[in-house]
Design an enzyme around this catalytic site. Structure first.
Site, PDB file in Angstrom:
ATOM      1  CG  PHE A   1      -1.881   1.035   1.404  1.00  6.18           C
ATOM      2  CD1 PHE A   1      -3.012   1.034   0.610  1.00  6.18           C
ATOM      3  CD2 PHE A   1      -1.732   2.032   2.355  1.00  6.18           C
ATOM      4  CE1 PHE A   1      -3.978   2.021   0.765  1.00  6.18           C
ATOM      5  CE2 PHE A   1      -2.694   3.017   2.514  1.00  6.18           C
ATOM      6  CZ  PHE A   1      -3.816   3.010   1.717  1.00  6.18           C
TER       7      PHE A   1
ATOM      8  CD  GLU B   1       3.394  11.252  -2.732  1.00  6.41           C
ATOM      9  OE1 GLU B   1       3.891  12.363  -2.974  1.00  6.41           O
ATOM     10  OE2 GLU B   1       2.467  10.742  -3.401  1.00  6.41           O
TER      11      GLU B   1
ATOM     12  N   GLY C   1       4.491  11.876   5.219  1.00 11.88           N
ATOM     13  CA  GLY C   1       3.521  10.798   5.427  1.00 11.88           C
ATOM     14  C   GLY C   1       2.368  11.221   6.318  1.00 11.88           C
TER      15      GLY C   1
ATOM     16  CD  GLU D   1      -0.626   0.366   9.427  1.00 10.63           C
ATOM     17  OE1 GLU D   1      -1.842   0.508   9.638  1.00 10.63           O
ATOM     18  OE2 GLU D   1      -0.123  -0.699   9.020  1.00 10.63           O
TER      19      GLU D   1
HETATM   20  C1  LIG Z   1       9.624   0.530   8.205  1.00 10.81           C
HETATM   21  C2  LIG Z   1       8.524   1.394   7.704  1.00 10.81           C
HETATM   22  C3  LIG Z   1       7.461   0.830   7.006  1.00 10.81           C
HETATM   23  C4  LIG Z   1       6.443   1.640   6.472  1.00 10.81           C
HETATM   24  N1  LIG Z   1       5.470   1.066   5.687  1.00 10.81           N
HETATM   25  C5  LIG Z   1       4.617   1.893   5.012  1.00 10.81           C
HETATM   26  C6  LIG Z   1       3.725   1.351   4.022  1.00 10.81           C
HETATM   27  O1  LIG Z   1       3.659   0.139   3.791  1.00 10.81           O
HETATM   28  N2  LIG Z   1       2.930   2.222   3.324  1.00 10.81           N
HETATM   29  C7  LIG Z   1       2.972   3.576   3.541  1.00 10.81           C
HETATM   30  O2  LIG Z   1       2.248   4.294   2.876  1.00 10.81           O
HETATM   31  N3  LIG Z   1       3.797   4.105   4.486  1.00 10.81           N
HETATM   32  C8  LIG Z   1       4.633   3.304   5.202  1.00 10.81           C
HETATM   33  N4  LIG Z   1       5.494   3.835   6.131  1.00 10.81           N
HETATM   34  C9  LIG Z   1       5.491   5.268   6.352  1.00 10.81           C
HETATM   35  C10 LIG Z   1       4.962   5.704   7.707  1.00 10.81           C
HETATM   36  O3  LIG Z   1       3.582   5.494   7.788  1.00 10.81           O
HETATM   37  C11 LIG Z   1       5.370   7.175   7.882  1.00 10.81           C
HETATM   38  O4  LIG Z   1       6.764   7.189   8.115  1.00 10.81           O
HETATM   39  C12 LIG Z   1       4.629   7.878   9.000  1.00 10.81           C
HETATM   40  O5  LIG Z   1       3.274   8.018   8.692  1.00 10.81           O
HETATM   41  C13 LIG Z   1       5.218   9.269   9.286  1.00 10.81           C
HETATM   42  O6  LIG Z   1       5.384  10.015   8.125  1.00 10.81           O
HETATM   43  P1  LIG Z   1       6.800  10.702   7.831  1.00 10.81           P
HETATM   44  O7  LIG Z   1       7.840   9.670   8.010  1.00 10.81           O
HETATM   45  O8  LIG Z   1       6.728  11.385   6.528  1.00 10.81           O
HETATM   46  O9  LIG Z   1       6.979  11.771   8.990  1.00 10.81           O
HETATM   47  P2  LIG Z   1       6.479  13.275   8.925  1.00 10.81           P
HETATM   48  O10 LIG Z   1       5.072  13.339   8.513  1.00 10.81           O
HETATM   49  O11 LIG Z   1       7.470  14.070   8.148  1.00 10.81           O
HETATM   50  O12 LIG Z   1       6.588  13.703  10.456  1.00 10.81           O
HETATM   51  C14 LIG Z   1       7.813  14.096  11.067  1.00 10.81           C
HETATM   52  C15 LIG Z   1       7.511  14.414  12.536  1.00 10.81           C
HETATM   53  O13 LIG Z   1       6.613  15.532  12.618  1.00 10.81           O
HETATM   54  C16 LIG Z   1       5.473  15.158  13.394  1.00 10.81           C
HETATM   55  N5  LIG Z   1       4.302  15.861  12.866  1.00 10.81           N
HETATM   56  C17 LIG Z   1       3.866  15.920  11.583  1.00 10.81           C
HETATM   57  N6  LIG Z   1       2.765  16.676  11.507  1.00 10.81           N
HETATM   58  C18 LIG Z   1       2.484  17.105  12.756  1.00 10.81           C
HETATM   59  C19 LIG Z   1       1.459  17.914  13.329  1.00 10.81           C
HETATM   60  N7  LIG Z   1       0.489  18.433  12.589  1.00 10.81           N
HETATM   61  N8  LIG Z   1       1.489  18.143  14.646  1.00 10.81           N
HETATM   62  C20 LIG Z   1       2.464  17.618  15.428  1.00 10.81           C
HETATM   63  N9  LIG Z   1       3.466  16.832  14.947  1.00 10.81           N
HETATM   64  C21 LIG Z   1       3.467  16.585  13.628  1.00 10.81           C
HETATM   65  C22 LIG Z   1       5.358  13.649  13.237  1.00 10.81           C
HETATM   66  O14 LIG Z   1       4.598  13.082  14.276  1.00 10.81           O
HETATM   67  C23 LIG Z   1       6.827  13.245  13.269  1.00 10.81           C
HETATM   68  O15 LIG Z   1       7.261  13.214  14.597  1.00 10.81           O
HETATM   69  C24 LIG Z   1       6.473   3.030   6.704  1.00 10.81           C
HETATM   70  C25 LIG Z   1       7.516   3.606   7.448  1.00 10.81           C
HETATM   71  C26 LIG Z   1       8.540   2.806   7.921  1.00 10.81           C
HETATM   72  C27 LIG Z   1       9.672   3.474   8.645  1.00 10.81           C
END
Ligand SMILES: Cc1cc2nc3c(=O)[nH]c(=O)nc-3n(C[C@H](O)[C@H](O)[C@H](O)COP(=O)(O)OP(=O)(O)OC[C@H]3O[C@@H](n4cnc5c(N)ncnc54)[C@H](O)[C@@H]3O)c2cc1C
Length: 383
Positions: free
Chosen positions: A124, A128, A132, A367
């Protein structure tokens, strides 16, 4: 009265998966982890046991169970190893479930049977490289050209996307703008091997090292228009509902990890001696393990509550966010304390607790991060 006992079928499933995890996963998974190798044979066995088909009807090769059954299986697997557990979690709740929930009869018939028996894995692609948490900020685009979608963009951290048995990745993409000028996001199935879909080398990760995670890029990647999943423009709502369910599943996995820490520590506390006594005789160690058991127990109640609402068809978003938040927290705290109970051996790959420590952190991120869970809970409180 609230009855927390499992019915006969759920209890039998729990025992079967527990036995499988202890006898077939535990003895070998540490080596796969160190080699960062995907455990195909274990996944095939889980497929033969019907675990990938647990919540799907028998007509698609599923077991005709419910989402709670999946959660119990994830808890028992997570108690021994998270890479294996997340391969099942992502395969079912992110790979097959979107097709089951939103697919046409043809899409279900084409994809689900192999996914239900674990001969194929689905992925899924929502996250990006640019973000995320803000899932609506999708940059990947898809435009209709005749009877084909042409997809351009990239997806980051996608679980199960590059295994030798991956059959598809479902991606979210901007397909236009809605009448209010907002991005129209739709979901499209991209079969593995489609020209224009490039799968990058697997990530080098801190944890979940025997699971499969890749960045994907799409360069004029063409799929038939009929690969659209569900209604055009409903992609955002679709993946939010998929993530709500997925959070309950991740909470179950996290409870498994938290309980696995207790299992390992109780065993070790009976064996390890310091200052002429078993370390389990020291109250400092007893209290640490008692706190760990309390965290696992309360987090389990939280996911049971969310799963029972989900299965009954009642609103469960708030409970799912609470379960994910407290269970991932419990997993983190327990894995840190378990590593401490093991002392120097806790830092060695030969014992599972070091692996649990490395695997726990992602549970507060994937997630929906813990911050996102708090945002969801606050929203439900009208804030
Ligand atoms: C091993 C692994 C497997 C994964 N598998 C999948 C998959 O199968 N499919 C998929 O689609 N994704 C997948 N992911 C992605 C995962 O869901 C995302 O990493 C996660 O949702 C966080 O997004 P980001 O890494 O872009 O962090 P960001 O969104 O950049 O966030 C960075 C930090 O800012 C904080 N933050 C962001 N917005 C706010 C706000 N409004 N208020 C307060 N704090 C905030 C976050 O909590 C985090 O601490 C996977 C990730 C990993 C590491």
């Amino acid at each position: 009265m609230i009855d927390f006992r499992l019915d006969e079928e759920h209890e039998a499933l729990r025992k079967t998966v527990q036995e499988f995890a202890r006898e077939e996963v535990a003895p070998v998974i540490g080596d796969f982890y160190v080699r960062e190798e995907f455990p195909y044979e274990i996944v095939a066995k889980m497929g033969r046991m019907g675990l990938f088909g647990l919540p799907f009807p028998e007509e698609y090769g599923g077991m005709g169970g419910d989402y709670f059954a999946l959660c119990l299986a994830l808890e028992e697997l997570g108690r021994v190893d998270s890479s294996v557990a997340v391969t099942l979690e992502a395969g079912v709740s992110l790979g097959a479930m979107p097709i089951y929930r939103f697919g046409t009869a043809e899409q279900k018939e084409r994809w689900l049977p192999a996914l239900c028996i674990g001969e194929a894995l689905g992925a899924f692609g929502l996250t990006e490289p640019g973000g995320g948490s803000d899932a609506g900020a999708t940059m990947t685009t898809a435009r209709l050209d005749g009877d084909e979608w042409v997809i351009n963009g990239s997806k980051a951290f996608i679980t199960n996307s590059g295994t030798g048995i991956t059959s598809l990745v479902t991606v979210t993409a901007v397909t236009g703008t809605d009448p209010g000028g907002r991005k129209e996001i739709s979901t499209i199935i991209v079969p593995a091997g489609t020209p224009g879909l490039a799968i990058a080398k697997k990530y080098s990760k801190v944890g979940w090292n025997a699971s499969d995670t890749h960045e994907l890029s799409f360069a004029d990647c063409r799929v038939p228009a009929s690969n659209q999943l569900g209604v055009r423009g409903r992609g955002y709502a679709q993946f939010l509902s998929i993530l709500d369910e997925g959070r309950v599943a991740i909470a179950a996995l996290a409870v498994g990890l938290a309980q696995g820490c207790v299992d390992e520590c109780v065993r070790y506390a009976h064996e390890r001696e310091a200052f002429g006594r078993k370390i389990g005789e020291y109250q400092a160690i007893q209290f640490k393990i008692a706190d760990m058991e309390a965290r696992a127990h309360t987090a389990r109640l939280a996911y049971y509550a969310a799963a029972s609402k989900l299965v009954r068809g009642e609103p469960f978003k708030k409970e799912a966010a609470i379960a994910k938040l407290v269970a991932s927290n419990a997993a983190m705290d327990n894995s840190r304390d378990a590593t401490q109970v093991f002392g120097g051996y806790g830092f060695m790959n030969e014992y599972p607790v070091g692996r649990f420590y490395r695997d726990a952190k992602i549970l507060e991120i994937g997630e929906g991060t813990s911050e996102v869970q708090r945002m969801l809970i606050a929203r439900h409180l009208g804030l």
